[in-house]
Design a protein around this motif. Sequence first.
Motif, PDB file in Angstrom:
ATOM      1  N   ALA A   1       0.827  -1.208   0.000  1.00 33.55           N
ATOM      2  CA  ALA A   1       0.000   0.000   0.000  1.00 33.55           C
ATOM      3  C   ALA A   1       0.861   1.258   0.000  1.00 33.55           C
ATOM      4  O   ALA A   1       2.002   1.260   0.458  1.00 33.55           O
ATOM      5  CB  ALA A   1      -0.907  -0.001   1.229  1.00 33.55           C
ATOM      6  N   GLY A   2       0.277   2.327  -0.504  1.00 30.41           N
ATOM      7  CA  GLY A   2       0.879   3.630  -0.342  1.00 30.41           C
ATOM      8  C   GLY A   2       0.701   4.103   1.094  1.00 30.41           C
ATOM      9  O   GLY A   2       0.097   3.417   1.917  1.00 30.41           O
ATOM     10  N   THR A   3       1.222   5.285   1.388  1.00 32.32           N
ATOM     11  CA  THR A   3       1.129   5.820   2.749  1.00 32.32           C
ATOM     12  C   THR A   3       0.905   7.326   2.716  1.00 32.32           C
ATOM     13  O   THR A   3       1.147   7.983   1.697  1.00 32.32           O
ATOM     14  CB  THR A   3       2.420   5.543   3.554  1.00 32.32           C
ATOM     15  N   TYR A   4       0.462   7.867   3.845  1.00 26.68           N
ATOM     16  CA  TYR A   4       0.411   9.318   4.023  1.00 26.68           C
ATOM     17  C   TYR A   4       1.831   9.822   4.259  1.00 26.68           C
ATOM     18  O   TYR A   4       2.599   9.221   5.015  1.00 26.68           O
ATOM     19  CB  TYR A   4      -0.484   9.680   5.204  1.00 26.68           C
ATOM     20  N   PHE A   5       2.189  10.917   3.584  1.00 27.16           N
ATOM     21  CA  PHE A   5       3.550  11.439   3.734  1.00 27.16           C
ATOM     22  C   PHE A   5       3.605  12.780   4.455  1.00 27.16           C
ATOM     23  O   PHE A   5       4.669  13.232   4.862  1.00 27.16           O
ATOM     24  CB  PHE A   5       4.258  11.528   2.381  1.00 27.16           C
ATOM     25  N   THR A   6       2.470  13.421   4.652  1.00 24.52           N
ATOM     26  CA  THR A   6       2.424  14.642   5.452  1.00 24.52           C
ATOM     27  C   THR A   6       0.991  14.923   5.865  1.00 24.52           C
ATOM     28  O   THR A   6       0.039  14.468   5.213  1.00 24.52           O
ATOM     29  CB  THR A   6       3.005  15.849   4.682  1.00 24.52           C
ATOM     30  N   TYR A   7       0.828  15.640   6.970  1.00 25.54           N
ATOM     31  CA  TYR A   7      -0.505  16.060   7.392  1.00 25.54           C
ATOM     32  C   TYR A   7      -0.395  17.398   8.109  1.00 25.54           C
ATOM     33  O   TYR A   7       0.682  17.800   8.579  1.00 25.54           O
ATOM     34  CB  TYR A   7      -1.162  15.017   8.301  1.00 25.54           C
ATOM     35  N   GLY A   8      -1.522  18.096   8.171  1.00 24.20           N
ATOM     36  CA  GLY A   8      -1.568  19.374   8.879  1.00 24.20           C
ATOM     37  C   GLY A   8      -2.957  19.640   9.397  1.00 24.20           C
ATOM     38  O   GLY A   8      -3.913  18.929   9.065  1.00 24.20           O
ATOM     39  N   VAL A   9      -3.075  20.662  10.221  1.00 19.66           N
ATOM     40  CA  VAL A   9      -4.352  21.009  10.851  1.00 19.66           C
ATOM     41  C   VAL A   9      -4.676  22.468  10.572  1.00 19.66           C
ATOM     42  O   VAL A   9      -3.815  23.348  10.707  1.00 19.66           O
ATOM     43  CB  VAL A   9      -4.301  20.771  12.375  1.00 19.66           C
TER      44      VAL A   9
ATOM     45  N   ASN B   1       3.169  18.593   8.827  1.00 18.94           N
ATOM     46  CA  ASN B   1       4.056  17.726   9.589  1.00 18.94           C
ATOM     47  C   ASN B   1       4.407  16.495   8.755  1.00 18.94           C
ATOM     48  O   ASN B   1       3.509  15.766   8.317  1.00 18.94           O
ATOM     49  CB  ASN B   1       3.379  17.262  10.880  1.00 18.94           C
ATOM     50  N   PRO B   2       5.690  16.231   8.509  1.00 18.89           N
ATOM     51  CA  PRO B   2       6.058  15.067   7.702  1.00 18.89           C
ATOM     52  C   PRO B   2       5.727  13.762   8.414  1.00 18.89           C
ATOM     53  O   PRO B   2       5.783  13.662   9.642  1.00 18.89           O
ATOM     54  CB  PRO B   2       7.577  15.223   7.520  1.00 18.89           C
ATOM     55  N   ILE B   3       5.357  12.750   7.632  1.00 12.62           N
ATOM     56  CA  ILE B   3       5.055  11.408   8.140  1.00 12.62           C
ATOM     57  C   ILE B   3       6.025  10.432   7.482  1.00 12.62           C
ATOM     58  O   ILE B   3       6.147  10.417   6.257  1.00 12.62           O
ATOM     59  CB  ILE B   3       3.601  10.991   7.825  1.00 12.62           C
TER      60      ILE B   3
END
Length: 382
Positions: free
Chosen positions: A242-250, A262-264
């Motif tokens: 599977a692919g993945t999340y590589f960054t997220y923010g709020v 924020n890097p993952i």
Amino acid sequence: MKRFWWIPASFLLLTACVPTQTNETEVVGTEEVETAIIPSMQLDDQFYRTLLPYKQSATRGKIVNRLNSRYDIEEAEKGLLRLSQNQFSPDDYYFQEGQKITDEEVSAWLRRYHPEDNPTGLNAEDKRPPLSEEELAAGETRDNPSPEILAHIIEQNYLVKTNEDTIRLGGVSVGLALNSIYYSENDQGVSYEETISQEQLESEGKRMADEIVNRLRQKEGMADIPITVGLFKQKSRSTITAGTYFTYGVAPGGENSVAKWNPINEEFVIFPSSNPEEKYREVDTAFKNFKQDVEEYFSNFTSVIGTGFYQGDSIRKLQIEIPIQFYGSSEVIGFTQYLTGLVMKHFPENIQVEIDLNSVNGAEALILRKANETEPIVHIYE
């Protein structure tokens, strides 16, 4: 229809898996003047309790047609649940599939932008002039358009109690599944694929994220709701991980864009590996020793494949699939006993190990050894 067969602890040294007891089942009201039930059991402190009756998202079903594999379909949703825990604790929030983005909206957002036909489209506009019938008949083609980067939009809602009898929306998470490879056809119907750079994925993903946050803010009751957005990178169609999340923010309440990204650092790795990197080598060696011991027991199966889930440099979970061809119950029991012992022999206790034993008849057995536990849980299906 298969049934669970719980092997006695004296046979396989099993431990019971008992859900965490919470408050008794509650019946509460929502801000939409509806009635909802909060389940009495929370299976694990990492799982959200889900309101009943279950409400499906308007975007449900579209994910099947737009993501490249079943691996991406599953991880895009599970990964968003995982990163949402950074903002919305399962102790305080209840889960519900997304209810804010409508079916019509997500369909339009996923298409290409066109100033007249689709002004809300988030994928790049195709500015090429069309070919004439004569040009098409002559086999002419145009340059390929800019790739469509946005493949799917996933919405999840998180609700909180306002008092003993009422719950309200407390947060929203949005996952944007992005194409790392764009598959399409040219004007003559010839298939082609185009690789999209990480820099372009990140730049376009963040642009789309801010636009979606801004659109959600215009909806009733969304002005002050915190919105978490994650960017998910799809793998190619031929990949078996599977692919993945590589960054997220709020985007905090009242803000129309993501305040900080924020890097993952997560990835899925296939074992055995022909040339593993240093950080995978210890697990790869353990897996190869496990595989060798399996092959000494039974030779009439097709393969043993493991998928490791890494966060940073550490493996968190190892899932092993073993297809078998024998059918006798005694053989399944004997093989499961043997596999259970191998799990305890080869893999360190800080790794969660799951073994799925399958045949042409379906699931035969499940072995689960959770992280930091010495004894596995075993199910045999009858």
